[in-house]
Scaffold this active site. Structure first.
Site, PDB file in Angstrom:
ATOM      1  N   HIS A 196       4.229 -37.021  32.891  1.00 26.16           N
ATOM      2  CA  HIS A 196       3.161 -37.940  32.051  1.00 26.16           C
ATOM      3  C   HIS A 196       2.658 -37.367  31.024  1.00 26.16           C
ATOM      4  O   HIS A 196       2.720 -37.908  30.016  1.00 26.16           O
ATOM      5  CB  HIS A 196       2.060 -38.321  33.390  1.00 26.16           C
ATOM      6  CG  HIS A 196       1.144 -39.321  32.749  1.00 26.16           C
ATOM      7  ND1 HIS A 196       0.714 -40.155  34.033  1.00 26.16           N
ATOM      8  CD2 HIS A 196       0.888 -39.687  31.951  1.00 26.16           C
ATOM      9  CE1 HIS A 196      -0.208 -41.077  33.463  1.00 26.16           C
ATOM     10  NE2 HIS A 196       0.037 -40.903  32.126  1.00 26.16           N
ATOM     11  N   TYR A 256      -5.019 -18.198  20.918  1.00 26.90           N
ATOM     12  CA  TYR A 256      -5.654 -19.348  20.874  1.00 26.90           C
ATOM     13  C   TYR A 256      -5.779 -20.314  21.837  1.00 26.90           C
ATOM     14  O   TYR A 256      -6.465 -21.119  22.474  1.00 26.90           O
ATOM     15  CB  TYR A 256      -5.318 -20.083  19.626  1.00 26.90           C
ATOM     16  CG  TYR A 256      -5.957 -19.032  18.398  1.00 26.90           C
ATOM     17  CD1 TYR A 256      -7.209 -19.167  17.953  1.00 26.90           C
ATOM     18  CD2 TYR A 256      -5.072 -18.581  17.687  1.00 26.90           C
ATOM     19  CE1 TYR A 256      -7.586 -18.438  17.100  1.00 26.90           C
ATOM     20  CE2 TYR A 256      -5.223 -17.527  16.709  1.00 26.90           C
ATOM     21  CZ  TYR A 256      -6.762 -17.640  16.325  1.00 26.90           C
ATOM     22  OH  TYR A 256      -7.179 -16.829  15.203  1.00 26.90           O
ATOM     23  N   GLU A 313      -7.016 -45.276  33.567  1.00 28.36           N
ATOM     24  CA  GLU A 313      -6.913 -44.062  34.059  1.00 28.36           C
ATOM     25  C   GLU A 313      -8.162 -43.597  34.006  1.00 28.36           C
ATOM     26  O   GLU A 313      -8.655 -42.085  33.811  1.00 28.36           O
ATOM     27  CB  GLU A 313      -5.984 -43.080  33.184  1.00 28.36           C
ATOM     28  CG  GLU A 313      -4.636 -43.656  33.354  1.00 28.36           C
ATOM     29  CD  GLU A 313      -3.595 -42.847  32.492  1.00 28.36           C
ATOM     30  OE1 GLU A 313      -3.841 -42.530  31.346  1.00 28.36           O
ATOM     31  OE2 GLU A 313      -2.415 -42.778  32.994  1.00 28.36           O
ATOM     32  N   HIS A 330      -6.495 -37.502  26.993  1.00 21.26           N
ATOM     33  CA  HIS A 330      -5.370 -37.380  27.698  1.00 21.26           C
ATOM     34  C   HIS A 330      -4.447 -38.085  26.732  1.00 21.26           C
ATOM     35  O   HIS A 330      -4.550 -39.241  26.302  1.00 21.26           O
ATOM     36  CB  HIS A 330      -5.374 -38.582  29.050  1.00 21.26           C
ATOM     37  CG  HIS A 330      -4.309 -38.833  29.546  1.00 21.26           C
ATOM     38  ND1 HIS A 330      -3.295 -38.047  29.637  1.00 21.26           N
ATOM     39  CD2 HIS A 330      -3.857 -39.983  30.155  1.00 21.26           C
ATOM     40  CE1 HIS A 330      -1.974 -38.534  30.302  1.00 21.26           C
ATOM     41  NE2 HIS A 330      -2.424 -40.022  30.357  1.00 21.26           N
ATOM     42  N   HIS A 380      -0.031 -38.326  25.562  1.00 23.06           N
ATOM     43  CA  HIS A 380       1.238 -38.243  26.059  1.00 23.06           C
ATOM     44  C   HIS A 380       1.990 -37.416  25.049  1.00 23.06           C
ATOM     45  O   HIS A 380       3.093 -37.799  24.560  1.00 23.06           O
ATOM     46  CB  HIS A 380       2.079 -39.522  25.913  1.00 23.06           C
ATOM     47  CG  HIS A 380       1.288 -40.577  27.059  1.00 23.06           C
ATOM     48  ND1 HIS A 380       1.652 -41.736  27.336  1.00 23.06           N
ATOM     49  CD2 HIS A 380       0.279 -40.361  28.215  1.00 23.06           C
ATOM     50  CE1 HIS A 380       0.828 -42.210  28.405  1.00 23.06           C
ATOM     51  NE2 HIS A 380      -0.021 -41.314  28.718  1.00 23.06           N
TER      52      HIS A 380
END
Length: 212
Positions: free
Chosen positions: A160, A120, A74, A93, A95
Protein backbone atom coordinates in the site's frame (compact mmCIF):
# COMPACT_ATOMS: atom_id res chain seq x y z
CA UNK A 1 -4.58 35.39 8.61
CA UNK A 2 -5.57 33.00 11.40
CA UNK A 3 -3.41 30.05 12.38
CA UNK A 4 -5.94 27.65 10.86
CA UNK A 5 -6.10 29.59 7.59
CA UNK A 6 -2.28 29.57 7.41
CA UNK A 7 -2.24 25.82 8.04
CA UNK A 8 -4.79 25.26 5.27
CA UNK A 9 -2.56 27.20 2.89
CA UNK A 10 0.48 25.18 4.02
CA UNK A 11 -1.34 21.90 3.38
CA UNK A 12 -2.23 23.04 -0.15
CA UNK A 13 1.31 24.27 -0.89
CA UNK A 14 3.13 21.21 0.44
CA UNK A 15 0.63 18.78 -1.08
CA UNK A 16 1.12 20.37 -4.50
CA UNK A 17 4.89 20.13 -4.08
CA UNK A 18 4.61 16.39 -3.36
CA UNK A 19 2.27 15.87 -6.33
CA UNK A 20 4.39 17.89 -8.75
CA UNK A 21 7.44 15.79 -7.89
CA UNK A 22 5.68 12.46 -8.26
CA UNK A 23 5.30 11.49 -4.60
CA UNK A 24 1.58 10.96 -5.28
CA UNK A 25 -0.44 10.40 -8.45
CA UNK A 26 -4.11 10.85 -9.30
CA UNK A 27 -6.14 10.91 -6.10
CA UNK A 28 -3.63 8.80 -4.17
CA UNK A 29 -2.48 9.77 -0.69
CA UNK A 30 -3.89 11.91 2.09
CA UNK A 31 -2.55 14.45 4.56
CA UNK A 32 -3.83 15.76 7.88
CA UNK A 33 -2.72 18.34 10.42
CA UNK A 34 -3.84 19.08 13.95
CA UNK A 35 -5.54 22.34 14.97
CA UNK A 36 -6.60 23.39 18.43
CA UNK A 37 -10.16 22.14 18.05
CA UNK A 38 -9.64 19.13 15.78
CA UNK A 39 -7.97 17.92 12.61
CA UNK A 40 -7.74 19.28 9.07
CA UNK A 41 -7.63 16.55 6.38
CA UNK A 42 -7.47 16.32 2.62
CA UNK A 43 -10.87 15.25 1.24
CA UNK A 44 -11.69 11.83 -0.13
CA UNK A 45 -10.91 11.33 -3.84
CA UNK A 46 -9.07 14.65 -3.98
CA UNK A 47 -5.80 15.17 -5.83
CA UNK A 48 -2.92 16.50 -3.76
CA UNK A 49 -1.94 18.73 -6.67
CA UNK A 50 -5.25 20.61 -6.89
CA UNK A 51 -6.55 21.23 -3.38
CA UNK A 52 -8.76 24.15 -2.37
CA UNK A 53 -7.92 25.38 1.15
CA UNK A 54 -11.59 26.23 1.85
CA UNK A 55 -12.72 22.70 0.95
CA UNK A 56 -10.22 20.85 3.17
CA UNK A 57 -12.15 18.69 5.64
CA UNK A 58 -12.30 19.61 9.30
CA UNK A 59 -13.09 17.07 12.02
CA UNK A 60 -13.39 17.44 15.76
CA UNK A 61 -11.29 15.40 18.19
CA UNK A 62 -13.90 12.62 18.14
CA UNK A 63 -13.73 12.30 14.37
CA UNK A 64 -17.03 14.05 13.62
CA UNK A 65 -17.06 15.89 10.27
CA UNK A 66 -17.50 19.61 10.95
CA UNK A 67 -16.93 21.37 7.63
CA UNK A 68 -15.42 21.16 4.19
CA UNK A 69 -15.66 18.19 1.85
CA UNK A 70 -15.96 14.62 3.13
CA UNK A 71 -12.61 13.52 4.64
CA UNK A 72 -10.39 10.76 3.30
CA UNK A 73 -11.69 7.24 3.88
CA UNK A 74 -8.39 6.54 5.68
CA UNK A 75 -9.18 8.95 8.49
CA UNK A 76 -8.86 6.03 10.95
CA UNK A 77 -5.11 5.64 10.52
CA UNK A 78 -4.56 9.38 10.97
CA UNK A 79 -6.63 9.58 14.14
CA UNK A 80 -4.80 6.57 15.60
CA UNK A 81 -1.47 8.38 15.38
CA UNK A 82 -2.85 11.55 17.00
CA UNK A 83 -4.30 9.44 19.80
CA UNK A 84 -1.15 7.41 20.53
CA UNK A 85 1.70 9.87 19.80
CA UNK A 86 1.07 13.05 21.77
CA UNK A 87 3.57 15.16 19.83
CA UNK A 88 1.99 14.38 16.47
CA UNK A 89 1.06 17.55 14.62
CA UNK A 90 0.61 16.10 11.13
CA UNK A 91 0.29 12.80 9.28
CA UNK A 92 1.33 12.17 5.66
CA UNK A 93 0.19 9.06 3.80
CA UNK A 94 1.61 8.59 0.30
CA UNK A 95 1.71 5.90 -2.36
CA UNK A 96 5.24 6.95 -3.31
CA UNK A 97 6.94 4.53 -5.70
CA UNK A 98 9.94 3.16 -3.84
CA UNK A 99 8.45 3.01 -0.34
CA UNK A 100 5.45 1.20 -1.81
CA UNK A 101 7.81 -1.14 -3.67
CA UNK A 102 9.50 -2.02 -0.37
CA UNK A 103 6.10 -2.65 1.20
CA UNK A 104 5.52 -5.40 -1.39
CA UNK A 105 8.78 -7.30 -0.72
CA UNK A 106 8.74 -10.49 1.35
CA UNK A 107 12.30 -10.31 2.65
CA UNK A 108 12.25 -7.10 4.70
CA UNK A 109 12.36 -6.92 8.49
CA UNK A 110 8.78 -6.13 9.61
CA UNK A 111 10.08 -4.44 12.77
CA UNK A 112 12.63 -2.27 10.94
CA UNK A 113 11.78 -2.20 7.25
CA UNK A 114 13.75 0.99 6.54
CA UNK A 115 17.18 0.11 7.99
CA UNK A 116 19.70 2.86 8.92
CA UNK A 117 21.33 3.40 5.54
CA UNK A 118 21.88 7.15 6.04
CA UNK A 119 22.00 9.40 9.10
CA UNK A 120 19.03 11.44 7.88
CA UNK A 121 16.56 8.57 7.87
CA UNK A 122 17.55 7.94 11.50
CA UNK A 123 17.22 11.61 12.41
CA UNK A 124 13.97 12.37 10.59
CA UNK A 125 12.09 9.07 10.47
CA UNK A 126 13.47 6.50 12.91
CA UNK A 127 12.51 2.83 12.83
CA UNK A 128 9.64 1.92 10.53
CA UNK A 129 7.17 -0.90 11.23
CA UNK A 130 5.61 -2.97 8.44
CA UNK A 131 1.90 -3.52 9.05
CA UNK A 132 -0.08 -6.37 7.46
CA UNK A 133 -2.28 -5.69 4.44
CA UNK A 134 -5.88 -4.62 4.92
CA UNK A 135 -8.06 -3.00 2.27
CA UNK A 136 -7.86 0.82 2.01
CA UNK A 137 -10.25 2.55 4.37
CA UNK A 138 -10.59 -0.46 6.67
CA UNK A 139 -10.94 0.61 10.32
CA UNK A 140 -8.47 -2.16 11.20
CA UNK A 141 -5.75 0.28 10.07
CA UNK A 142 -6.45 2.40 13.10
CA UNK A 143 -6.51 -0.62 15.39
CA UNK A 144 -3.13 -1.81 14.15
CA UNK A 145 -1.56 1.59 14.71
CA UNK A 146 -3.07 1.90 18.18
CA UNK A 147 -1.62 -1.52 19.02
CA UNK A 148 1.86 -0.07 18.43
CA UNK A 149 1.37 2.18 21.46
CA UNK A 150 3.04 5.19 19.89
CA UNK A 151 6.42 3.46 19.50
CA UNK A 152 6.78 4.29 15.80
CA UNK A 153 6.60 7.67 14.05
CA UNK A 154 6.21 5.96 10.68
CA UNK A 155 4.85 2.72 9.26
CA UNK A 156 4.68 0.94 5.93
CA UNK A 157 1.30 -0.51 5.04
CA UNK A 158 1.96 -3.78 3.21
CA UNK A 159 1.29 -3.53 -0.54
CA UNK A 160 0.00 0.00 0.00
CA UNK A 161 2.52 2.65 1.04
CA UNK A 162 4.05 4.76 3.83
CA UNK A 163 2.40 6.71 6.64
CA UNK A 164 4.71 9.24 8.30
CA UNK A 165 4.09 11.62 11.20
CA UNK A 166 5.79 14.78 12.40
CA UNK A 167 5.48 17.49 15.02
CA UNK A 168 4.08 19.82 12.33
CA UNK A 169 3.09 19.65 8.67
CA UNK A 170 6.50 20.68 7.35
CA UNK A 171 8.49 18.15 9.38
CA UNK A 172 6.01 15.38 8.48
CA UNK A 173 6.38 16.11 4.77
CA UNK A 174 10.18 16.27 5.04
CA UNK A 175 10.20 12.95 6.89
CA UNK A 176 7.98 11.36 4.22
CA UNK A 177 10.35 12.61 1.54
CA UNK A 178 13.36 11.26 3.44
CA UNK A 179 11.70 7.86 3.82
CA UNK A 180 10.96 7.71 0.08
CA UNK A 181 14.53 8.65 -0.86
CA UNK A 182 15.94 6.05 1.51
CA UNK A 183 13.57 3.44 0.08
CA UNK A 184 14.84 4.36 -3.38
CA UNK A 185 18.43 3.80 -2.28
CA UNK A 186 17.50 0.46 -0.71
CA UNK A 187 15.83 -0.73 -3.92
CA UNK A 188 18.76 0.43 -6.05
CA UNK A 189 21.25 -1.29 -3.75
CA UNK A 190 19.15 -4.40 -3.13
CA UNK A 191 21.46 -6.84 -4.95
CA UNK A 192 24.70 -5.20 -3.79
CA UNK A 193 26.65 -5.51 -0.53
CA UNK A 194 25.60 -2.61 1.70
CA UNK A 195 27.25 -0.78 4.59
CA UNK A 196 24.60 0.24 7.11
CA UNK A 197 25.18 2.57 10.03
CA UNK A 198 26.26 0.67 13.12
CA UNK A 199 24.25 0.51 16.33
CA UNK A 200 26.77 2.95 17.86
CA UNK A 201 26.28 5.33 14.92
CA UNK A 202 22.52 5.24 15.43
CA UNK A 203 22.78 5.83 19.18
CA UNK A 204 25.10 8.78 18.61
CA UNK A 205 22.62 10.36 16.18
CA UNK A 206 19.75 9.90 18.63
CA UNK A 207 21.84 11.35 21.48
CA UNK A 208 22.92 14.40 19.49
CA UNK A 209 19.80 15.16 17.45
CA UNK A 210 17.11 13.57 19.59
CA UNK A 211 14.19 11.65 18.24
CA UNK A 212 10.66 12.79 17.49
Amino acid sequence: MSAESKLREDIVRLSKSLFDRGFSVGSAGNISAAVEDGILMTPTNSCLGFLDPARISKLDHDGNHLSGDKPSKEVFLHRAFYETRQKTGAVVHLHSTFATALSCLTDIDPDDCIPPLTPYVVMRVGEVKLLPYVKPGDEKMGDMIRDLGGRYAAVLLANHGPVVTGKDITSAVYAAEELEETAKLLVLLKDHPKRMLSADNVQELKAVFGAY
